[in-house]
Scaffold this motif. Structure first.
Motif, PDB file in Angstrom:
ATOM      1  N   ASN A  89     -16.281  -2.794   3.336  1.00 16.00           N
ATOM      2  CA  ASN A  89     -15.213  -2.757   4.340  1.00 16.00           C
ATOM      3  C   ASN A  89     -15.549  -1.837   5.492  1.00 16.00           C
ATOM      4  O   ASN A  89     -15.242  -2.129   6.649  1.00 16.00           O
ATOM      5  CB  ASN A  89     -13.900  -2.295   3.697  1.00 16.00           C
ATOM      6  N   TYR A  90     -16.172  -0.690   5.186  1.00 14.67           N
ATOM      7  CA  TYR A  90     -16.373   0.314   6.212  1.00 14.67           C
ATOM      8  C   TYR A  90     -17.794   0.359   6.758  1.00 14.67           C
ATOM      9  O   TYR A  90     -18.114   1.178   7.588  1.00 14.67           O
ATOM     10  CB  TYR A  90     -15.997   1.701   5.653  1.00 14.67           C
ATOM     11  N   HIS A  93     -18.607   0.687  10.623  1.00 19.27           N
ATOM     12  CA  HIS A  93     -17.430   1.085  11.382  1.00 19.27           C
ATOM     13  C   HIS A  93     -17.367   2.604  11.440  1.00 19.27           C
ATOM     14  O   HIS A  93     -17.686   3.289  10.474  1.00 19.27           O
ATOM     15  CB  HIS A  93     -16.158   0.541  10.736  1.00 19.27           C
ATOM     16  N   SER A 330      -1.132  -9.920   0.330  1.00 21.19           N
ATOM     17  CA  SER A 330      -2.133  -8.899   0.634  1.00 21.19           C
ATOM     18  C   SER A 330      -3.512  -9.272   0.120  1.00 21.19           C
ATOM     19  O   SER A 330      -4.523  -8.783   0.637  1.00 21.19           O
ATOM     20  CB  SER A 330      -1.707  -7.557   0.027  1.00 21.19           C
ATOM     21  N   HIS A 333      -6.018 -10.375   2.582  1.00 22.26           N
ATOM     22  CA  HIS A 333      -6.534  -9.363   3.502  1.00 22.26           C
ATOM     23  C   HIS A 333      -7.073  -8.187   2.683  1.00 22.26           C
ATOM     24  O   HIS A 333      -6.490  -7.102   2.675  1.00 22.26           O
ATOM     25  CB  HIS A 333      -5.435  -8.877   4.453  1.00 22.26           C
ATOM     26  N   GLU A 335      -9.542  -6.115   3.001  1.00 21.22           N
ATOM     27  CA  GLU A 335      -9.866  -4.867   3.702  1.00 21.22           C
ATOM     28  C   GLU A 335      -8.608  -4.095   4.056  1.00 21.22           C
ATOM     29  O   GLU A 335      -8.533  -2.875   3.877  1.00 21.22           O
ATOM     30  CB  GLU A 335     -10.666  -5.160   4.966  1.00 21.22           C
ATOM     31  N   LEU A 336      -7.589  -4.809   4.536  1.00 22.08           N
ATOM     32  CA  LEU A 336      -6.333  -4.145   4.865  1.00 22.08           C
ATOM     33  C   LEU A 336      -5.678  -3.569   3.605  1.00 22.08           C
ATOM     34  O   LEU A 336      -5.086  -2.478   3.648  1.00 22.08           O
ATOM     35  CB  LEU A 336      -5.376  -5.125   5.549  1.00 22.08           C
ATOM     36  N   ILE A 339      -7.410  -0.329   2.789  1.00 23.58           N
ATOM     37  CA  ILE A 339      -6.972   0.731   3.703  1.00 23.58           C
ATOM     38  C   ILE A 339      -5.574   1.193   3.327  1.00 23.58           C
ATOM     39  O   ILE A 339      -5.288   2.400   3.297  1.00 23.58           O
ATOM     40  CB  ILE A 339      -7.007   0.227   5.154  1.00 23.58           C
ATOM     41  N   ALA A 367      -7.561  -5.695  11.487  1.00 26.28           N
ATOM     42  CA  ALA A 367      -8.418  -4.751  10.752  1.00 26.28           C
ATOM     43  C   ALA A 367      -8.863  -3.585  11.626  1.00 26.28           C
ATOM     44  O   ALA A 367      -8.867  -2.433  11.184  1.00 26.28           O
ATOM     45  CB  ALA A 367      -9.626  -5.485  10.175  1.00 26.28           C
ATOM     46  N   GLN A 368      -9.261  -3.868  12.875  1.00 23.30           N
ATOM     47  CA  GLN A 368      -9.741  -2.807  13.743  1.00 23.30           C
ATOM     48  C   GLN A 368      -8.648  -1.765  13.995  1.00 23.30           C
ATOM     49  O   GLN A 368      -8.913  -0.555  14.000  1.00 23.30           O
ATOM     50  CB  GLN A 368     -10.213  -3.396  15.077  1.00 23.30           C
ATOM     51  N   TRP A 370      -6.057  -1.094  11.999  1.00 27.69           N
ATOM     52  CA  TRP A 370      -5.810  -0.359  10.754  1.00 27.69           C
ATOM     53  C   TRP A 370      -6.926   0.660  10.489  1.00 27.69           C
ATOM     54  O   TRP A 370      -6.674   1.756   9.992  1.00 27.69           O
ATOM     55  CB  TRP A 370      -5.686  -1.328   9.580  1.00 27.69           C
ATOM     56  N   ARG A 371      -8.180   0.303  10.805  1.00 28.34           N
ATOM     57  CA  ARG A 371      -9.270   1.253  10.614  1.00 28.34           C
ATOM     58  C   ARG A 371      -9.094   2.467  11.516  1.00 28.34           C
ATOM     59  O   ARG A 371      -9.352   3.604  11.115  1.00 28.34           O
ATOM     60  CB  ARG A 371     -10.620   0.570  10.895  1.00 28.34           C
TER      61      ARG A 371
END
Length: 471
Positions: A89-90, A93, A330, A333, A335-336, A339, A367-368, A370-371
């Motif tokens: 996921n990360y 980033h 959920s 998603h 990755e969300l 997070i 996603a961007q 939320w990151r």
């Protein structure tokens, strides 16, 4: 109803079988698949029970046991999925990878749990527990059909959570039983409710008082705050109290009155005895509910005190996930969801923190974004642990200030103590979003609206904010 359950479970099981093809055929993967199937059965029953008006306390207790194990199972499933996808996921980033990898970081330890270490043991244990509980499912399904629905139209769980106090069925039943119990002539029943700041004491009492059974039973419900209780004005307490509800359909000559007393701390014996002796000024007081952070008030109760605590992580994660994703699955998603779980762990069970977070995330499932929010959340956590050796929302519960960078590295906000006020009072136009996103050139000290509650007593939560330059 049994036919309905079988049809619904069959449809969900089909979807689960399709999703399970992506799980590696390991022993842990098989156990995870078995747990997901069990959770489908449990979730249907619990969701059906949530939408029904259940009065049998033994059944409420049994459902509460089932519900707690469901929270634990959901947490384990989501946590295992998060561990399998977190590194991907990360990757690539800018979200402080050193923060993720270092388990010796004092902030990182806030986000770790025993489930990470003993995950396979816990996985098998929750499967065994749910299997044993499910032996009584058929009886629960039959009894559920005997209780009327709370709603006349279909509802989603996230809508239900937004309109009620989460996970307090047992506590509300306990208060309701106390209020409906008849006292001897001239006696005043007193129920103490104790718990830390922002655990939901006033919210719980407000939801009980909003129940039709309470409104139809008591002629009048009044609210008395700590400011009104002192030996000088005790004789005029009735005039100073706030009337929350009055039922004019009841006979005033045979009135029953409910007094809600909200204290921030303790109350001395002299003031309390004066309050009880002043019942003639209040009418025929039949019940009192007294709330406070101090457990010293338990000595004034005529029945066992009700002690409220923050949700365990498993239940808090269920509440957080359902609320932030709403009607969206959920699992679509991952990755969300990963997070969201890390954020939920860092909120320390805070309902204030959860609702503030929902206002930022729930309407923007990108996603961007939320990151970026997670990166800011980690930075704020690191800063406050470094300065105060405690996470931000741990500081909130202790009524201590917290700090958060805004507008890059140039300025930061010092969030002071939260307080609640009724929605009809003057509520600041400036929101926490405005400050963090730099919507306006705010300086000095000012009040900020953190969030508005959607359930009784419908309070607005205000926080004092000071903008300072970074040094």
């Amino acid at each position: 109803m049994e036919a309905f359950f079988k049809a619904l479970l069959g449809e969900k099981a089909f979807l689960l079988d399709n999703n399970s093809k992506m799980i590696a055929p390991t022993m842990e993967g098989k156990k995870l698949h078995n747990l997901e199937r069990l959770l489908l059965h449990v979730h249907v029953i619990v969701e059906e029970a949530e939408g029904r008006y259940i009065m049998n306390q033994a059944m409420v207790h049994q459902l509460n046991v089932l519900r707690k194990e469901m929270y634990r199972g959901c947490f384990i499933v989501d946590n295992l999925k998060r561990q399998g996808t977190e590194s991907n996921n990360y990757k690539g980033h800018d979200v402080s990878n050193s923060f993720i990898l270092s388990k010796f970081n004092p902030v990182k330890r806030l986000f770790l749990s025993d489930v990470d270490i003993h995950r396979e043991t816990d996985l098998q244990q929750v499967i065994d527990n749910l299997s044993n509980i499910m032996e009584d499912v058929n009886g629960i399904v039959v009894f559920l059909n005997n209780y009327p629905p709370l709603y006349r139209q279909p509802y989603s769980m996230h809508l239900f959570i937004e309109k009620c106090m989460f996970r307090c069925q047992m506590e509300m039943g306990r208060i309701m039983a106390f209020l409906m119990q008849k006292e001897d002539q001239g006696c005043v029943g007193v129920l103490p409710i104790v718990g830390p700041t922002f655990v939901g004491k006033s919210t719980l009492v407000a939801n009980v008082c909003n129940d039709a059974r309470v409104r139809n039973y008591f002629f009048q419900t009044i609210l008395i705050t700590a400011h009104d209780i002192n030996s000088e004005n005790i004789s005029t307490l009735k005039d100073g109290a706030v009337i929350l509800h009055q039922n004019n359909a009841l006979d005033q000559n045979n009135e029953r009155l409910l007094a809600i007393i909200e204290l921030s701390g303790d109350i001395d014996v002299v003031a309390w005895n004066s309050l009880l002796s002043s019942s003639s000024y209040l009418g025929r007081v039949s019940k009192m509910i007294i709330t406070s952070r101090s457990d010293k008030i338990t000595k004034f109760g005529t029945t066992q005190a009700l002690v409220l605590t923050f949700l365990p992580l498993e239940a808090y994660w269920y509440f957080f996930k359902i609320s932030v994703f709403g009607s969206i699955d959920s699992n679509d998603h991952p990755e969300l969801q990963s997070i969201a779980m890390e954020i939920a762990r860092g909120l320390n069970g805070s309902f204030v923190g959860a609702n503030v977070t929902f206002s930022f995330l729930k309407d923007n499932l990108v996603a961007q974004y939320w990151r970026r929010y997670l990166s800011s959340f980690r930075e704020a956590t690191q800063r406050n642990v470094s300065l105060f050796r405690e996470s931000p929302y741990g500081l909130v519960c202790d009524c201590k200030p917290i700090t958060q960078l805004i507008r890059g590295d140039d300025e930061f906000a010092v969030w002071g103590r939260y307080h609640a006020c009724p929605v009809e009072e003057n509520v600041p136009m400036i929101t926490m979003k405005d400050v963090i996103f730099g919507r306006g050139n705010y300086e000095g000290e000012f009040d900020v609206l953190a969030w508005k509650s959607h359930i009784p007593p419908y309070n607005s939560y205000i926080v004092k904010c000071v903008i300072e330059k970074s040094k």
